[in-house]
Design a protein around this motif. Sequence first.
Motif, short mmCIF file in Angstrom:
data_model
loop_
_atom_site.label_atom_id
_atom_site.label_comp_id
_atom_site.label_asym_id
_atom_site.label_seq_id
_atom_site.Cartn_x
_atom_site.Cartn_y
_atom_site.Cartn_z
N ASN A 139 -43.88 -7.45 55.54
CA ASN A 139 -43.14 -7.41 54.83
C ASN A 139 -41.31 -7.13 55.25
O ASN A 139 -41.45 -7.30 55.78
N ASN A 170 -37.62 -6.81 53.22
CA ASN A 170 -37.32 -6.24 52.43
C ASN A 170 -37.93 -5.81 51.46
O ASN A 170 -39.31 -5.13 51.76
N ASP A 171 -37.50 -5.42 50.37
CA ASP A 171 -37.80 -5.41 48.38
C ASP A 171 -39.02 -6.47 48.09
O ASP A 171 -39.20 -7.03 47.14
N HIS A 191 -41.59 -9.40 47.02
CA HIS A 191 -42.97 -9.58 47.33
C HIS A 191 -43.19 -10.10 47.99
O HIS A 191 -43.34 -11.50 48.36
N CYS A 200 -48.11 0.56 50.70
CA CYS A 200 -47.75 -0.75 50.63
C CYS A 200 -48.73 -1.75 49.27
O CYS A 200 -49.90 -1.32 49.63
N LYS A 260 -34.77 -14.82 53.13
CA LYS A 260 -33.92 -13.16 52.58
C LYS A 260 -32.23 -14.05 53.01
O LYS A 260 -32.17 -13.24 51.84
N TYR A 311 -30.80 -11.54 44.20
CA TYR A 311 -31.18 -10.03 44.40
C TYR A 311 -29.47 -8.99 43.83
O TYR A 311 -29.27 -8.80 43.72
#
Length: 409
Positions: free
Chosen positions: A338, A340-341, A343, A374, A402, A409
């Motif tokens: 995965n 970071n955050d 999806h 997760c 990334k 974000y």
Amino acid sequence: MLNKEIRNHFPILNQEINGHPLVYLDSAATSQKPVQVIEALEHYYRFDNANVHRGVHTLGNRATDGYEGAREKVRKFINAKSTEEIIFMRGTTTALNTVAQSYGRANVSEGDEIIITHMEHHSNIIPWQQLAKEKGAVLKYIDLEEDGTLSIDKVRETITDRTKIVSIMYVSNVLGTMNPIEEITKIAHQHGAVMCVDAAQAAPHLKIDIQKLDCDFLAFSGHKMCGPTGIGVLYGKKDLLNAMEPVEFGGEMIDFVGLYESTWKELPWKFEGGTPIIAGAIGLGAAIDFLEEIGMDAIEQHEHELAGYAMEKMSEVDGLAIYGPTDPGKRAGLVTFNLNDVHPHDLATVLDMNGIAVRAGHHCAQPLMKWLECSATARASFYLYNTTEDVDRLVEGLRTAKEYFTDVY
């Protein structure tokens, strides 16, 4: 590493996706097919297409020779004693369900134990859940170590004299963990239990020796090992299969049919009701020829090296979490991760825009996702046609993703 020219056998890899050369990193879901397999399927449908066993005409004989010849190739591939122990089925799922419904229903009673692990694919969980509910049996899980491996001490603690069936995957489709099946089988047998192995992620990637493993049942699918979809194998020890009842009834599997009673053919055909998967079996036979020409030991070594290279390069990406054993020698050729955050589905979409195919989701392993804390992960899985350049493209794609999501974000 294997010769990069192996890629030339796989025509699907010679294309662009979204303006980029295709990097296919989803072989744990399904492998690509070499020309040899495609041509074997075409040859059957062009020249030999007929039903098997019953006919006396030339096409029927050719089809039968191809179908039963594939069974012998499978027998040699896993070193089974007899072709009577090789049952052609739709895939790993059907094979595991057959063991649960036939052997399980006849041999599991109230209070008996069925042992699996938290890393199992849904196909090796749900059949045992259903059997346990039906019989009033106890479904028990062997706890995993922190790195997603199995401890033999915990295996010994979990299996008891009440255990009737132990069913464990050889290789995890999420963690890449390679489980010590030979040792687990010995422990199961010491307690009088049978050992069933989900080898869907093992058969394509490493040499399987049934005599060495000594497991009682083993299942795998053709489409993950360069073969067609819709064909798989159930191996079972002859004495167990002889004692088991079929779960599908109809043509091909019968010996005599009366108005109120019927009898079944001998092994292996009593478990192959209806017109069998003729083309699929022939295609699987061609896939086995292809893999054995390269060498299963060479394929396994190639994937270990590739996984090690991938883990080293991917670990350089800030914010990337990698799951499973850290020692490449203890894992198969896949890396689940995965970023970071982000999806996993969003990450996989950005990678696809760069021509890189990875899998995202729970990978039919929701209990394992809960254990990992997760809801989903991304997975890059490698095969004999992948190269270090593919890994470099993946790492480059991860860095691009990334940057993109940092801006979003």
